[in-house]
Design an enzyme around this catalytic site. Structure first.
Site, PDB file in Angstrom:
ATOM      1  NE  ARG A  71      -3.949  -0.086   1.615  1.00 37.09           N
ATOM      2  CZ  ARG A  71      -4.885   0.487   2.357  1.00 37.09           C
ATOM      3  NH1 ARG A  71      -5.018   0.162   3.617  1.00 37.09           N
ATOM      4  NH2 ARG A  71      -5.681   1.405   1.830  1.00 37.09           N
ATOM      5  CG  ASN A  77      -7.700  10.217   7.153  1.00 38.81           C
ATOM      6  OD1 ASN A  77      -7.102   9.213   7.527  1.00 38.81           O
ATOM      7  ND2 ASN A  77      -8.910  10.505   7.572  1.00 38.81           N
ATOM      8  CG  ASP A 129      -3.969   6.710   5.736  1.00 38.48           C
ATOM      9  OD1 ASP A 129      -5.066   7.256   5.967  1.00 38.48           O
ATOM     10  OD2 ASP A 129      -3.766   5.495   5.893  1.00 38.48           O
TER      11      ASP A 129
END
Lengths: 342, 342
Positions: free
Chosen positions: B89, B247, B237
């Site tokens: 990710r 985010n 994030d």
């Protein structure tokens, strides 16, 4: 778009069951007005203008199949039918507008024979149906001037053909501009909880050959900031005299995001959506729908037991966030112009 | 909240499979690092800090189960494992932060015996795990001062216990304030497309006895305007040096709506989320996820074939829309204060 969402034929109302789309395209036939009321409640037919037409057809069914031979009994039955149909959904004013048109016909002709009143009710319902087509066509023509080749237009929920008899309101201008040869594409919010954008808007635009991209409701700020969307147009369920506009939940947030990014935010709706008796949007009744629309998806529970759920079907966008309203009468950049439309 | 999302025991990583919640609470055990990478990719474990911990544990698995006896081969295998885990990710920087911590340990000790390096890798991973608990506890303590009895706090996605080892980031302050006896309630955006708010945030808050209401992502403007929500707090994030914050998709729109309504919008995150090498948010890589996350729901197709789909997992909220950032070091109302935290 030659799709016809709802029509009258052989003493029955025929409509595309929108709860089955996009996986199944099925026309259902209804002869009992209480079934029609149920179809409105269950959103088999939805969209403010289509609900208005459905309401009028519901009255035509009630009258067509009435067995009453006594005038007073007949009129009483019609009033009851009107109440039952009116109780289906509270926010879209087009329903009450259409029911009023029918009850006006009944009242103006209450001294005539029952058979004659029945004929006039059906005639009026068919007129409302036909007018809806013409009105949406005019809205499309008026709105199309707002769109240019290269436009990437976001819409919320479904205010297309499926929300009216034909053409739509917000999408009418898109169809019109597309047919004029303008190269435009549409972004469709999926529109939780019932996914009218994902299921319906994408379906009808795709069918018409207009490029359409579905996004989640929470993605618009990101797309606009990246230049992927430059205009927004939505329909309406009720517009107050000052321009405050009730529409599918999420519209208000979208209008705030449009203003932040300085892109135009348009509302397209027939005059029957305008409730000039309400001075502002705070008086618009907002339908609260079942919590199961959120807690279950395709029969799978997605929210744990014991958790509260909030599920209003509509919100109210303040007038000052709306760049212009488009009706069959033209384009109004200020609510003051509504007066000229009356 | 005594929930532990992920832990190491008997040479295995144990984690709650979050894709099964809320219908099933199941802890899965993983011993192969490629399975752990897959678990990250499939969101069985998710949330920026939890992904960081999972990444470190992934390296501990790779090292524990390595059969290499030659140092060069072992180091090469570790580097490959790091690449595979890093490729899962792209947005949450905590993953790369944790992998760097592990690779620093390897580099600093590369002249030692393999068995010794293996011991140090596991020790470091366990330290990252333990630190995450302490850090989230500190974030909770720092954030709790922002909440008062009567607050109705909106959050987006899940930045709770399930996004970390324990306590959470955005929800850490909520838990802390609740445990101090403050009477607060939480509104949780369902968070399309993967419903982390509906499935996870509501689940863990409900388990803790904190009143929680789920709403669709498109309902916040309506709720705030009706006074039902007075504060918003989310996780992050990745946070750039100027405070721009990546985010979960939808955060940016929510921040715009908060500003419009003049209510505070907070971001809570550990320092490992801050990427001081990026001057602003435009450089943060945004993960694009599969279109099937939107087009299918519980195996039912909801978007017709042929329709395009847009599915970014994150957006970037500009610094100036954020009222304050809360880390384990304190509360910063301006990005300039980040310097003091280093």
């Amino acid at each position: 778009m030659d799709l016809v969402t709802i029509y009258w034929e052989n003493k029955a109302v025929h409509l595309i069951d929108q709860t089955l789309l996009p996986s199944e395209e099925k026309v259902i036939s209804i002869t009992d007005y209480t079934d029609l009321a149920e179809a409105i409640k269950k959103l088999k037919v939805r969209g403010a203008p289509a609900i208005g037409v459905a309401g009028a057809f519901g009255m035509a069914l009630a009258s067509t199949y009435s067995k009453k031979t006594d005038k007073t009994d007949f009129l009483k039955e019609m009033a009851e039918a009107g109440d039952i149909i009116a109780a289906t959904r509270p926010t879209a004013v087009n329903l009450f507008w259409a029911l009023k048109k029918i009850s006006d016909v009944i009242m103006e002709n209450k001294d005539r024979e029952i058979v004659e009143i029945k004929r006039l009710i059906l005639e009026k319902a068919l007129q409302i149906w036909k007018d809806d087509i013409d009105i949406c066509n005019s809205i499309g023509k008026n709105a199309s001037v707002l769109f240019r080749s290269g436009d990437r237009i976001l819409t919320h929920c479904n205010a297309g053909s499926l929300a009216t008899v034909k053409y739509g309101t917000a999408l009418a201008g898109v169809y019109y501009a597309f047919n004029e040869g303008k190269s435009i594409e549409v972004y469709a919010d999926e529109t939780r909880p019932l996914l009218q954008g994902a299921r319906l808007t994408s379906w009808e635009l795709n069918k018409s050959g207009i490029p359409v991209t579905v996004l989640c409701d929470n993605m618009s700020a990101s797309l606009i900031s990246r230049g992927k969307i430059n205009k927004i147009i939505v329909g309406a369920d009720r517009i107050a005299a000052n321009g405050d506009t009730a529409n599918k939940i999420g519209t208000f947030g979208l209008a705030i995001i449009a203003r932040y990014h300085n892109i135009p935010f348009y509302v397209a709706a027939p005059l029957s959506t305008f409730d000039f008796e309400l001075t502002d949007g705070s008086k618009i009744p907002i339908e609260q729908r079942s919590s199961e629309e959120l807690s279950y998806f395709n029969k799978k529970r997605i929210i744990p037991e014991g958790v509260r759920i909030y599920n209003p079907a509509f919100d109210v966008t303040p007038s000052n966030l709306i760049s212009a309203w488009i009706s069959e009468k033209g384009i109004a950049e200020k609510a003051e112009k509504f007066k000229e439309w009356l």
